[in-house]
Motif scaffolding. Structure first.
Motif, PDB file in Angstrom:
ATOM      1  N   VAL A 147      -1.532   9.904  11.030  1.00  0.00           N
ATOM      2  CA  VAL A 147      -2.204   8.684  10.470  1.00  0.00           C
ATOM      3  C   VAL A 147      -1.681   8.515   9.014  1.00  0.00           C
ATOM      4  CG1 VAL A 147      -4.425   9.230  11.537  1.00  0.00           C
ATOM      5  CG2 VAL A 147      -3.976  10.468   9.467  1.00  0.00           C
ATOM      6  N   ALA A 148      -0.651   9.114   8.622  1.00  0.00           N
ATOM      7  CA  ALA A 148       0.037   9.259   7.359  1.00  0.00           C
ATOM      8  C   ALA A 148       0.342   7.735   6.789  1.00  0.00           C
ATOM      9  CB  ALA A 148       1.540   9.982   7.056  1.00  0.00           C
ATOM     10  N   ASP A 149       0.735   7.019   7.497  1.00  0.00           N
ATOM     11  CA  ASP A 149       1.209   5.568   7.141  1.00  0.00           C
ATOM     12  C   ASP A 149      -0.123   4.436   7.841  1.00  0.00           C
ATOM     13  OD1 ASP A 149       3.247   6.095   5.495  1.00  0.00           O
ATOM     14  OD2 ASP A 149       4.441   6.550   7.249  1.00  0.00           O
ATOM     15  N   ARG A 177      -1.637   3.065  17.756  1.00  0.00           N
ATOM     16  CA  ARG A 177      -2.408   4.454  18.055  1.00  0.00           C
ATOM     17  C   ARG A 177      -2.873   4.852  16.724  1.00  0.00           C
ATOM     18  NH1 ARG A 177       0.200   8.519  20.772  1.00  0.00           N
ATOM     19  NH2 ARG A 177       1.982   7.825  19.894  1.00  0.00           N
ATOM     20  N   GLU A 178      -1.933   4.959  15.757  1.00  0.00           N
ATOM     21  CA  GLU A 178      -2.088   5.610  14.594  1.00  0.00           C
ATOM     22  C   GLU A 178      -3.333   4.912  13.814  1.00  0.00           C
ATOM     23  OE1 GLU A 178       1.791   3.536  13.856  1.00  0.00           O
ATOM     24  OE2 GLU A 178       0.781   4.382  15.405  1.00  0.00           O
ATOM     25  N   ASP A 179      -3.469   3.767  13.831  1.00  0.00           N
ATOM     26  CA  ASP A 179      -4.408   2.758  13.088  1.00  0.00           C
ATOM     27  C   ASP A 179      -5.731   3.243  13.827  1.00  0.00           C
ATOM     28  OD1 ASP A 179      -2.253   1.817  11.698  1.00  0.00           O
ATOM     29  OD2 ASP A 179      -2.717  -0.318  12.542  1.00  0.00           O
ATOM     30  N   ILE A 180      -5.897   3.356  14.926  1.00  0.00           N
ATOM     31  CA  ILE A 180      -6.969   3.583  15.770  1.00  0.00           C
ATOM     32  C   ILE A 180      -7.474   4.857  15.291  1.00  0.00           C
ATOM     33  CG2 ILE A 180      -8.269   4.050  17.821  1.00  0.00           C
ATOM     34  CD1 ILE A 180      -6.230   2.130  19.502  1.00  0.00           C
ATOM     35  N   ALA A 181      -6.636   5.888  15.362  1.00  0.00           N
ATOM     36  CA  ALA A 181      -7.019   7.525  14.836  1.00  0.00           C
ATOM     37  C   ALA A 181      -7.350   7.402  13.354  1.00  0.00           C
ATOM     38  CB  ALA A 181      -5.785   8.314  14.898  1.00  0.00           C
ATOM     39  N   GLN A 215      -9.293  21.518   7.613  1.00  0.00           N
ATOM     40  CA  GLN A 215      -7.800  21.683   7.328  1.00  0.00           C
ATOM     41  C   GLN A 215      -6.785  20.497   7.369  1.00  0.00           C
ATOM     42  OE1 GLN A 215      -6.475  25.091  10.388  1.00  0.00           O
ATOM     43  NE2 GLN A 215      -8.420  24.535  11.075  1.00  0.00           N
ATOM     44  N   SER A 216      -7.612  19.355   7.511  1.00  0.00           N
ATOM     45  CA  SER A 216      -6.934  18.168   7.683  1.00  0.00           C
ATOM     46  C   SER A 216      -7.045  17.421   6.197  1.00  0.00           C
ATOM     47  CB  SER A 216      -7.759  16.969   8.663  1.00  0.00           C
ATOM     48  OG  SER A 216      -7.121  15.780   8.507  1.00  0.00           O
ATOM     49  N   GLN A 217      -6.168  17.415   5.537  1.00  0.00           N
ATOM     50  CA  GLN A 217      -5.956  16.636   4.302  1.00  0.00           C
ATOM     51  C   GLN A 217      -6.306  15.213   4.111  1.00  0.00           C
ATOM     52  OE1 GLN A 217      -2.431  17.538   2.414  1.00  0.00           O
ATOM     53  NE2 GLN A 217      -2.616  19.632   2.000  1.00  0.00           N
ATOM     54  N   ALA A 218      -5.701  14.530   5.402  1.00  0.00           N
ATOM     55  CA  ALA A 218      -6.213  13.072   5.478  1.00  0.00           C
ATOM     56  C   ALA A 218      -7.666  12.884   5.692  1.00  0.00           C
ATOM     57  CB  ALA A 218      -5.394  12.570   6.808  1.00  0.00           C
ATOM     58  N   PHE A 219      -8.266  13.722   6.443  1.00  0.00           N
ATOM     59  CA  PHE A 219      -9.903  13.534   6.673  1.00  0.00           C
ATOM     60  C   PHE A 219     -10.602  13.874   5.314  1.00  0.00           C
ATOM     61  CE2 PHE A 219     -14.253  14.395   7.977  1.00  0.00           C
ATOM     62  CZ  PHE A 219     -14.410  13.611   8.626  1.00  0.00           C
ATOM     63  N   SER A 220     -10.055  14.922   4.794  1.00  0.00           N
ATOM     64  CA  SER A 220     -10.715  15.239   3.454  1.00  0.00           C
ATOM     65  C   SER A 220     -10.709  14.033   2.440  1.00  0.00           C
ATOM     66  CB  SER A 220      -9.897  16.395   2.802  1.00  0.00           C
ATOM     67  OG  SER A 220      -9.964  17.729   3.488  1.00  0.00           O
ATOM     68  N   LYS A 221      -9.561  13.394   2.514  1.00  0.00           N
ATOM     69  CA  LYS A 221      -9.520  12.229   1.486  1.00  0.00           C
ATOM     70  C   LYS A 221     -10.400  11.011   1.905  1.00  0.00           C
ATOM     71  CE  LYS A 221      -5.950   8.668  -0.184  1.00  0.00           C
ATOM     72  NZ  LYS A 221      -4.640   8.274   0.093  1.00  0.00           N
ATOM     73  N   VAL A 222     -10.502  10.700   3.136  1.00  0.00           N
ATOM     74  CA  VAL A 222     -11.205   9.836   3.741  1.00  0.00           C
ATOM     75  C   VAL A 222     -12.879  10.105   3.334  1.00  0.00           C
ATOM     76  CG1 VAL A 222     -12.214   8.545   5.726  1.00  0.00           C
ATOM     77  CG2 VAL A 222      -9.853   8.861   5.339  1.00  0.00           C
ATOM     78  N   LEU A 223     -13.038  11.318   3.649  1.00  0.00           N
ATOM     79  CA  LEU A 223     -14.473  11.916   3.371  1.00  0.00           C
ATOM     80  C   LEU A 223     -14.825  11.757   1.945  1.00  0.00           C
ATOM     81  CD1 LEU A 223     -16.905  13.294   4.701  1.00  0.00           C
ATOM     82  CD2 LEU A 223     -16.037  15.370   4.248  1.00  0.00           C
ATOM     83  N   SER A 224     -13.851  11.953   1.056  1.00  0.00           N
ATOM     84  CA  SER A 224     -14.260  11.907  -0.201  1.00  0.00           C
ATOM     85  C   SER A 224     -14.549  10.538  -0.874  1.00  0.00           C
ATOM     86  CB  SER A 224     -13.008  12.279  -1.197  1.00  0.00           C
ATOM     87  OG  SER A 224     -13.091  12.142  -2.497  1.00  0.00           O
ATOM     88  N   GLU A 225     -13.902   9.620  -0.092  1.00  0.00           N
ATOM     89  CA  GLU A 225     -14.076   8.006  -0.301  1.00  0.00           C
ATOM     90  C   GLU A 225     -15.424   7.712  -0.221  1.00  0.00           C
ATOM     91  OE1 GLU A 225     -10.789   6.355   1.382  1.00  0.00           O
ATOM     92  OE2 GLU A 225      -9.269   6.976   0.073  1.00  0.00           O
ATOM     93  N   HIS A 226     -15.741   8.146   1.146  1.00  0.00           N
ATOM     94  CA  HIS A 226     -16.995   7.759   1.757  1.00  0.00           C
ATOM     95  C   HIS A 226     -18.330   8.370   0.997  1.00  0.00           C
ATOM     96  CE1 HIS A 226     -16.395   5.230   4.942  1.00  0.00           C
ATOM     97  NE2 HIS A 226     -15.152   5.676   5.145  1.00  0.00           N
TER      98      HIS A 226
END
Length: 254
Positions: A147-149, A177-181, A215-226
């Motif tokens: 999901v990086a980009d 697919r990455e946009d859906i993820a 362990q997912s930095q991507a999800f940590s970032k999304v969670l922080s925003e919410h």
């Protein structure tokens, strides 16, 4: 005296060994539908690490009563103490396990003030992410790179069955697919932020994120925003429950 803290979860079983007050070893295995067997595997490895037959066993989690233990403690209490060990002074914890999501408020010393838990629906859990990634033909282990980009696509359903159908429909419409993820992560974070808000948290107060999905930095970032606050993790975040069990054992049994 050595202390083994063991967290028997629905998806993974975690164990830690403390000797002389220090974390000496850790071990994790998939529970794989055999919680007692997973517990025995973890204990075998930790016993080999200590080389000491004189130890105290403290258990927590779903399978905490499946083996004879010196102390059995509820998981919310253990997660509070584990969070304090990982991030001293922390007041809020979000723990996302394989089959549940816990949001916890603490008093700054690891004692639980309030909590709520979703354990009746896969939405907002690691299992939900795993199913969605499987539908997209990817493993959850590659989530961050995948999901990086990406640009998130809106996911409307949070029921695992309906969401899976929605994902299949989005793929057939040509969505990346990455946009859906990434859209799936946004949907989960939105749901969890609502659960977290029930704690009436102090605005902007840092949150410790624990559990396998931490362990997912991507999800940590999304969670922080919410949640509107910094979301911190720790390399040992997945072991928070086991660490908390050992910490409580050292105090009560030492």
């Amino acid at each position: 005296m050595d202390y083994i803290g063991l967290d028997s979860g629905s998806t993974t079983t975690k164990g830690v060994l403390f000797a002389d007050g220090q974390l000496r070893a850790k071990y994790l295995v998939p529970t794989a539908g055999n919680p007692k067997g997973a517990i025995e595997t973890v204990l075998t490895h930790l016993k080999a690490d200590t080389g000491n037959t004189d130890y105290q066993l403290i258990t927590t989690g779903y399978g905490r009563k499946l083996v004879a233990a010196d102390l059995v403690i509820t998981e919310i209490t253990c997660h509070g103490k584990g969070a304090e060990y990982l991030h001293p002074g922390v007041q809020y914890v979000i723990d996302i396990g394989g089959q549940d999501c816990k949001t916890i408020s603490l008093n700054g010393q690891g004692n639980v003030l309030d909590f709520n838990m979703n354990d009746r629906c896969a939405a907002g859990t690691g299992r939900f992410v795993e199913v969605m990634m499987g539908t997209l033909g990817e493993q959850i282990q590659v989530l961050d790179n995948f999901v990086a980009d990406a640009t998130p696509v809106k996911i409307n359903s949070m029921c695992t069955v309906f969401a899976e159908s929605e994902v299949i429909s989005l793929i057939s419409k040509g969505e990346a697919r990455e946009d859906i993820a990434l859209g799936t992560l946004e949907a989960i974070a939105k749901r969890i932020s609502g659960q977290y808000a029930k704690l009436r948290p102090k605005h902007g107060e840092p949150v410790l994120f624990t559990g396998g999905l931490s362990q997912s930095q991507a999800f940590s970032k999304v969670l922080s925003e919410h949640v509107g606050a910094p979301v911190d993790t720790n390399p040992l975040s997945q072991f928070a429950g086991a660490i908390g069990a050992a910490q409580i054992g050292m105090k009560k049994l030492g």
